[in-house]
Scaffold this motif. Structure first.
Motif, PDB file in Angstrom:
ATOM      1  N   PHE A   6      46.933  52.993  38.385  1.00  0.00           N
ATOM      2  CA  PHE A   6      47.773  51.819  38.126  1.00  0.00           C
ATOM      3  C   PHE A   6      49.196  52.054  38.610  1.00  0.00           C
ATOM      4  N   MET A   9      49.360  51.865  42.374  1.00  0.00           N
ATOM      5  CA  MET A   9      49.270  50.486  42.835  1.00  0.00           C
ATOM      6  C   MET A   9      50.584  49.750  42.603  1.00  0.00           C
ATOM      7  N   ALA A  10      51.209  49.963  41.458  1.00  0.00           N
ATOM      8  CA  ALA A  10      52.475  49.306  41.139  1.00  0.00           C
ATOM      9  C   ALA A  10      53.575  49.752  42.101  1.00  0.00           C
ATOM     10  N   ALA A  13      53.003  48.140  45.533  1.00  0.00           N
ATOM     11  CA  ALA A  13      53.374  46.723  45.524  1.00  0.00           C
ATOM     12  C   ALA A  13      54.888  46.564  45.534  1.00  0.00           C
ATOM     13  N   THR A 106      45.119  36.848  43.015  1.00  0.00           N
ATOM     14  CA  THR A 106      45.457  37.975  42.147  1.00  0.00           C
ATOM     15  C   THR A 106      44.456  39.092  42.386  1.00  0.00           C
ATOM     16  N   TYR A 107      44.741  40.241  41.832  1.00  0.00           N
ATOM     17  CA  TYR A 107      43.818  41.368  41.961  1.00  0.00           C
ATOM     18  C   TYR A 107      42.436  40.982  41.464  1.00  0.00           C
ATOM     19  N   TRP A 108      42.373  40.327  40.297  1.00  0.00           N
ATOM     20  CA  TRP A 108      41.069  39.982  39.730  1.00  0.00           C
ATOM     21  C   TRP A 108      40.364  38.922  40.562  1.00  0.00           C
ATOM     22  N   GLU A 109      41.097  37.965  41.081  1.00  0.00           N
ATOM     23  CA  GLU A 109      40.486  36.945  41.930  1.00  0.00           C
ATOM     24  C   GLU A 109      39.921  37.559  43.204  1.00  0.00           C
ATOM     25  N   ALA A 110      40.635  38.529  43.745  1.00  0.00           N
ATOM     26  CA  ALA A 110      40.195  39.166  44.981  1.00  0.00           C
ATOM     27  C   ALA A 110      38.988  40.066  44.769  1.00  0.00           C
ATOM     28  N   THR A 111      38.829  40.616  43.563  1.00  0.00           N
ATOM     29  CA  THR A 111      37.720  41.544  43.326  1.00  0.00           C
ATOM     30  C   THR A 111      36.531  40.910  42.613  1.00  0.00           C
ATOM     31  N   LYS A 114      33.247  41.154  44.328  1.00  0.00           N
ATOM     32  CA  LYS A 114      32.663  42.492  44.392  1.00  0.00           C
ATOM     33  C   LYS A 114      31.904  42.842  43.115  1.00  0.00           C
ATOM     34  N   LYS A 118      34.436  38.531  35.410  1.00  0.00           N
ATOM     35  CA  LYS A 118      35.750  38.945  34.937  1.00  0.00           C
ATOM     36  C   LYS A 118      35.583  40.026  33.879  1.00  0.00           C
TER      37      LYS A 118
END
Length: 127
Positions: A6, A9-10, A13, A106-111, A114, A118
């Motif tokens: 985390f 990643m932060a 970004a 968002t990260y969750w939307e992009a993954t 895969k 959620k």
């Protein structure tokens, strides 16, 4: 392990956002150089018209930008800076950049594709 991932990643970004505002701009009119990114901040001097400056970072979608160059360091209103090569005002360029950032998934939307779902809270009721 999760905390390290985390944090990495932060940091990635944050460095991307700072680098994205890193460009050269010039003034078309004289501009007030301030000590901080706000109108109430102390005036450090006047940046003459036609001065080329490196934009280090912008605040509040380009309202004020940290600039350096030609013996100058401080903050200038983004509407008084124009990107060299395009002629677009820095505040307009920054607003467009932030619109693109907000429009990106968002990260969750992009993954989601895969993983198929959620994340579910630990105490969430079964479906």
């Amino acid at each position: 392990m999760f905390k390290v991932l985390f944090l990495a990643m932060a940091l990635a970004a944050a460095s991307t956002l700072v680098e994205a505002a890193d460009y050269v701009a010039s003034t078309r009119t004289a501009a007030i150089l301030r000590a901080a990114p706000m109108l109430a901040s102390a005036q450090l001097g006047i940046v003459p018209a036609g001065t080329s400056l490196q934009v280090i970072a912008c605040f509040d979608e380009g309202t004020y930008c940290k600039v350096e160059g030609e013996g100058i360091a401080g903050f200038v209103a983004g509407q008084l800076l124009f990107v060299e090569g395009t002629g677009e005002s820095v505040d307009a360029a920054e607003r467009a950049r932030w619109e693109a950032i907000r429009a990106a998934p968002t990260y969750w939307e992009a993954t989601l594709g895969k993983f198929g779902s959620k994340p579910v809270a630990k105490d969430a009721p079964a479906p």
